[in-house]
Design an enzyme around this catalytic site. Structure first.
Site, mmCIF file in Angstrom:
data_model
loop_
_atom_site.group_PDB
_atom_site.id
_atom_site.type_symbol
_atom_site.label_atom_id
_atom_site.label_comp_id
_atom_site.label_asym_id
_atom_site.label_seq_id
_atom_site.Cartn_x
_atom_site.Cartn_y
_atom_site.Cartn_z
ATOM 1 N N GLU A 145 -39.871 -14.862 -49.844
ATOM 2 C CA GLU A 145 -38.955 -15.878 -50.370
ATOM 3 C C GLU A 145 -37.888 -15.261 -51.263
ATOM 4 O O GLU A 145 -36.720 -15.658 -51.225
ATOM 5 C CB GLU A 145 -39.734 -16.957 -51.126
ATOM 6 C CG GLU A 145 -40.819 -17.652 -50.329
ATOM 7 C CD GLU A 145 -40.321 -18.245 -49.017
ATOM 8 O OE1 GLU A 145 -39.119 -18.564 -48.919
ATOM 9 O OE2 GLU A 145 -41.133 -18.370 -48.075
ATOM 10 N N HIS A 148 -35.235 -13.839 -49.132
ATOM 11 C CA HIS A 148 -34.300 -14.869 -48.685
ATOM 12 C C HIS A 148 -33.175 -15.048 -49.705
ATOM 13 O O HIS A 148 -31.998 -15.126 -49.350
ATOM 14 C CB HIS A 148 -35.025 -16.206 -48.506
ATOM 15 C CG HIS A 148 -35.613 -16.419 -47.148
ATOM 16 N ND1 HIS A 148 -34.919 -16.198 -45.980
ATOM 17 C CD2 HIS A 148 -36.846 -16.878 -46.770
ATOM 18 C CE1 HIS A 148 -35.684 -16.507 -44.937
ATOM 19 N NE2 HIS A 148 -36.855 -16.910 -45.395
#
Length: 290
Positions: A145, A148
């Site tokens: 994450e 990202h």
């Protein structure tokens, strides 16, 4: 029920804002007595296409918190929460981004990152993730994450979505006008768009919208491979991410709201509209990584 209400309310607000902007700029006057004004139509398409995508990006964090029931960790209440915050901070420092907000939500194993800016994002993990994975596997998921965010994936997807929306709005109206002109050829008393324009525009908005969604989903799947590789790089080895994916492949992953689904860790079924590649492909890509 709350998600449906929020979805409807958000769309009404976005349409109202875009309609106001279009009126103020005068870009909604693309149908004139002399025919279709392509310049005005392109301006209208840009406002509608990028406006909706940008507004969605700007409200992505509060939307995610509300729809997923995320509780932001202001002060850790136990050792697990303290570990999660420390892990996010460590990985964010390695990735060179600002410390994201850290949150927890109830549900099956999943996680997501969202937010308009790299230095003020949100990283959230589910209670199911904490209960079903080792610390090393959870760290890999968090690394995914954080990658990202570091890769600017939220902004990239917004731009891609904006371009696709613009093409859909522009092409559907150009083709609709052409169809309407053909059907009403020789009608000297016509004024304004006819039924051919209206029907064709609505149908093409739907058909081209599906085609655009496939393009966006394809970009999203490529992005997942990069985030997996980013997690491996942040951790210094790829095995924890492989283990995390393998474990996720054997459990039911939580369904995320549409506004954050493309940022989640869940594996997809590899179909044209899936935002995530199959777990098996993601593991294979990591194993083949140098």
């Amino acid at each position: 029920m709350k998600r449906i209400f929020l979805f409807v309310l958000t769309n009404i607000a976005v349409v109202a804002v875009l309609g106001l902007v279009a009126s103020l700029l005068g870009v909604n006057r693309y149908l004139t007595a002399n025919g279709l004004n392509l310049g005005a139509l392109l301006g209208y398409a840009l406002v509608m296409g990028f406006g909706g995508a940008i507004i969605s990006l700007l409200i992505s964090k509060p939307m995610a918190k509300w729809t997923s029931g995320v509780r932001v960790i202001e002060q850790p209440q136990n050792a697990d929460e303290a570990w999660i915050v420390d892990t996010v901070r460590k990985l964010a420092d390695k990735a060179g981004i600002g410390m994201p907000e850290v949150g927890i939500f109830e549900g099956d194993p999943n996680a997501f990152a969202t937010g308009a800016f790299r230095d003020s994002a949100l990283v959230a993990v589910s209670t199911g993730l904490l209960q079903n994975m080792t610390h090393e596997e959870i760290e890999a998921v968090i690394g995914h994450e954080v990658a990202h965010v570091a890769n600017g994936d939220m902004v990239t997807m917004t731009l891609i979505q904006g371009v696709m929306n613009t093409f859909v709005v522009f092409l559907s109206r150009v083709i609709g006008y052409a169809v309407d002109s053909f059907l009403r050829k020789g009608d000297e008393e016509r004024s304004g768009p006819g039924i051919g324009y209206m029907v064709t525009t609505v149908v093409l908005d739907i058909v081209l919208g599906f085609a655009a969604a496939m393009v966006v989903a394809w970009f999203s799947r490529q992005r997942e491979f990069r985030a997996d590789a980013g997690a491996a790089q942040l951790m210094g080895r790829k095995q924890p991410m492989i283990n995390a994916l393998a474990r996720l492949g054997g459990v039911h992953t939580a369904e995320l709201p549409k506004s954050v689904a493309a940022m989640g860790i869940a594996g997809g079924i590899g179909q044209l509209f899936s935002t995530h590649p199959p777990i098996e492909e993601r593991i294979a890509a990591l194993q083949n990584q140098a």
